[in-house]
Design an enzyme around this catalytic site. Structure first.
Site, mmCIF file in Angstrom:
data_model
loop_
_atom_site.group_PDB
_atom_site.id
_atom_site.type_symbol
_atom_site.label_atom_id
_atom_site.label_comp_id
_atom_site.label_asym_id
_atom_site.label_seq_id
_atom_site.Cartn_x
_atom_site.Cartn_y
_atom_site.Cartn_z
ATOM 1 N N SER A 140 38.440 44.352 46.356
ATOM 2 C CA SER A 140 39.252 45.216 47.219
ATOM 3 C C SER A 140 38.911 44.940 48.677
ATOM 4 C CB SER A 140 38.934 46.681 46.920
ATOM 5 O OG SER A 140 39.515 47.524 47.907
ATOM 6 N N TYR A 170 32.938 53.330 45.522
ATOM 7 C CA TYR A 170 34.066 52.422 45.277
ATOM 8 C C TYR A 170 33.832 51.106 46.025
ATOM 9 C CZ TYR A 170 38.796 50.557 45.007
ATOM 10 O OH TYR A 170 39.887 49.739 44.782
HETATM 11 P P1 NAP Z 1 46.181 51.967 38.943
HETATM 12 O O1 NAP Z 1 47.625 51.941 39.289
HETATM 13 O O2 NAP Z 1 45.429 53.254 39.074
HETATM 14 O O3 NAP Z 1 46.009 51.419 37.435
HETATM 15 C C1 NAP Z 1 44.729 51.397 36.878
HETATM 16 C C2 NAP Z 1 44.750 50.697 35.534
HETATM 17 O O4 NAP Z 1 43.384 50.662 35.059
HETATM 18 C C3 NAP Z 1 45.557 51.435 34.488
HETATM 19 O O5 NAP Z 1 46.176 50.486 33.660
HETATM 20 C C4 NAP Z 1 44.503 52.218 33.702
HETATM 21 O O6 NAP Z 1 44.840 52.452 32.331
HETATM 22 C C5 NAP Z 1 43.337 51.239 33.769
HETATM 23 N N1 NAP Z 1 42.031 51.867 33.551
HETATM 24 C C6 NAP Z 1 41.394 52.813 34.301
HETATM 25 N N2 NAP Z 1 40.193 53.119 33.766
HETATM 26 C C7 NAP Z 1 40.076 52.360 32.648
HETATM 27 C C8 NAP Z 1 39.080 52.229 31.666
HETATM 28 N N3 NAP Z 1 37.944 52.944 31.697
HETATM 29 N N4 NAP Z 1 39.291 51.352 30.646
HETATM 30 C C9 NAP Z 1 40.422 50.609 30.591
HETATM 31 N N5 NAP Z 1 41.407 50.685 31.501
HETATM 32 C C10 NAP Z 1 41.239 51.555 32.518
HETATM 33 O O7 NAP Z 1 45.359 50.908 39.814
HETATM 34 P P2 NAP Z 1 45.857 49.601 40.647
HETATM 35 O O8 NAP Z 1 46.197 50.035 42.013
HETATM 36 O O9 NAP Z 1 46.836 48.827 39.845
HETATM 37 O O10 NAP Z 1 44.480 48.809 40.765
HETATM 38 C C11 NAP Z 1 44.104 47.777 39.859
HETATM 39 C C12 NAP Z 1 42.794 47.176 40.344
HETATM 40 O O11 NAP Z 1 42.959 46.645 41.654
HETATM 41 C C13 NAP Z 1 41.661 48.203 40.424
HETATM 42 O O12 NAP Z 1 40.451 47.591 40.050
HETATM 43 C C14 NAP Z 1 41.644 48.562 41.901
HETATM 44 O O13 NAP Z 1 40.371 49.027 42.322
HETATM 45 C C15 NAP Z 1 42.011 47.238 42.536
HETATM 46 N N6 NAP Z 1 42.600 47.410 43.870
HETATM 47 C C16 NAP Z 1 43.866 47.867 44.025
HETATM 48 C C17 NAP Z 1 44.407 47.993 45.294
HETATM 49 C C18 NAP Z 1 45.837 48.377 45.538
HETATM 50 O O14 NAP Z 1 46.297 48.215 46.671
HETATM 51 N N7 NAP Z 1 46.560 48.904 44.536
HETATM 52 C C19 NAP Z 1 43.617 47.693 46.416
HETATM 53 C C20 NAP Z 1 42.314 47.267 46.216
HETATM 54 C C21 NAP Z 1 41.818 47.100 44.946
HETATM 55 P P3 NAP Z 1 45.767 53.742 31.863
HETATM 56 O O15 NAP Z 1 47.143 53.489 32.445
HETATM 57 O O16 NAP Z 1 45.798 53.674 30.382
HETATM 58 O O17 NAP Z 1 45.132 54.944 32.436
#
Ligand code: NAP
Length: 244
Positions: A143, A156
């Site tokens: 991130s 985080y």
């Molecule tokens: P999101 O929309 O909140 O989706 C999170 C995903 O992770 C969901 O599919 C959820 O499953 C799954 N998950 C959460 N806890 C879990 C666990 N214990 N075991 C298995 N699956 C789990 O998040 P996102 O924004 O797509 O982010 C994805 C990754 O990118 C994360 O690691 C986040 O920190 C990183 N990231 C994202 C951004 C951004 O701009 N979006 C920026 C920096 C980093 P369920 O749907 O079944 O709950």
């Protein structure tokens, strides 16, 4: 560039958000995808359906990647469906919207376990298959928080910086084995985490909009196809943080 049609990928947290974007991009490229989810079975089933209707192959597998027993079962089930995964995307993650002072020991350990320890454990379970194949791709979702401290609390940011160290270690030690390891450091891709958890505004991004799931998917696909990019962090952030 590598011919990746028919390769097997495991994408953690692929029911929605960035993981979904990556699973769909992989499916379009002919990669068979194990779509891991935690609680949202219907969303994961919809991702599988979308991949299958576009002519690809995928399976939805429930597992909490913070739990070792779940991880063992997850990898076993993925192997049973498609054979050993040689592409692993450690994407599952949680935010923890708190101030630094609100983070207690239990909260610290929970976020570190879900975001960082999970990547170590899933990679450990998948690596023997990659070594046997003499080819593999490990992609960890870090991130911008690892680089700037981020908009949420220290646990985080620490978990995401830890993923960069993990990536470097794998990249250095596996380089001679046909396996690469890289990180993607996104900022403000339009997902539940960003619009719901962070309640972020696209105005923070120099480009003036959120990133898309397709742009995240294409970035991961690039790392799969290109075997000379190793140990790198790909910044996917619309210019929010600029590296040299
Ligand atoms: P999101 O929309 O909140 O989706 C999170 C995903 O992770 C969901 O599919 C959820 O499953 C799954 N998950 C959460 N806890 C879990 C666990 N214990 N075991 C298995 N699956 C789990 O998040 P996102 O924004 O797509 O982010 C994805 C990754 O990118 C994360 O690691 C986040 O920190 C990183 N990231 C994202 C951004 C951004 O701009 N979006 C920026 C920096 C980093 P369920 O749907 O079944 O709950």
């Amino acid at each position: 560039m590598t011919d990746i049609r028919g390769a097997v990928a495991l994408v953690t947290g692929a029911s929605r958000g960035i993981g979904k974007g990556i699973a769909l991009a992989f499916g379009r490229a002919g990669i068979r995808v194990a779509v891991n989810y935690h609680s949202r079975a219907d969303d994961a089933a919809a991702v599988v359906d979308a991949i299958k209707s576009a002519g690809g192959d995928a399976i939805a597998l429930r597992a909490d990647v913070s739990q070792s027993a779940d991880i063992e079962r997850l990898v076993r089930e993925a192997e049973k469906a498609f054979g050993p995964p040689t592409i692993l995307v450690n994407n599952a993650g949680i935010l923890g919207v708190l101030s630094n002072d609100e983070v207690d020991e239990a909260e610290w350990e929970h976020v570190i376990r879900v975001n960082l320890t999970s990547a170590f454990l899933v990679t450990k379970a998948v690596l023997p298959g990659m070594r046997k194949a003499g080819w593999g791709r490990i992609i960890n979702l870090s991130s911008v928080a690892a680089q700037t401290g981020g908009a949420t609390a220290l646990h985080y940011a620490a978990s995401k910086a830890g993923l960069v160290g993990l990536t470097h270690s794998y990249a250095a030690r596996l380089a001679k084995t046909g396996i690469t390891a890289n990180a993607i450091a996104p900022a403000l891709i339009e997902t539940d985490m960003v619009t719901g958890g962070l309640r972020a505004s696209p105005e923070r991004i120099p480009i003036g909009r959120f990133g898309t799931l397709e742009e995240a998917g294409e970035t991961a696909l690039f790392l799969v196809r290109n075997g000379f990019v190793n140990g790198q962090t790909i910044n996917l952030n619309g210019g929010l943080y600029m590296s040299s």
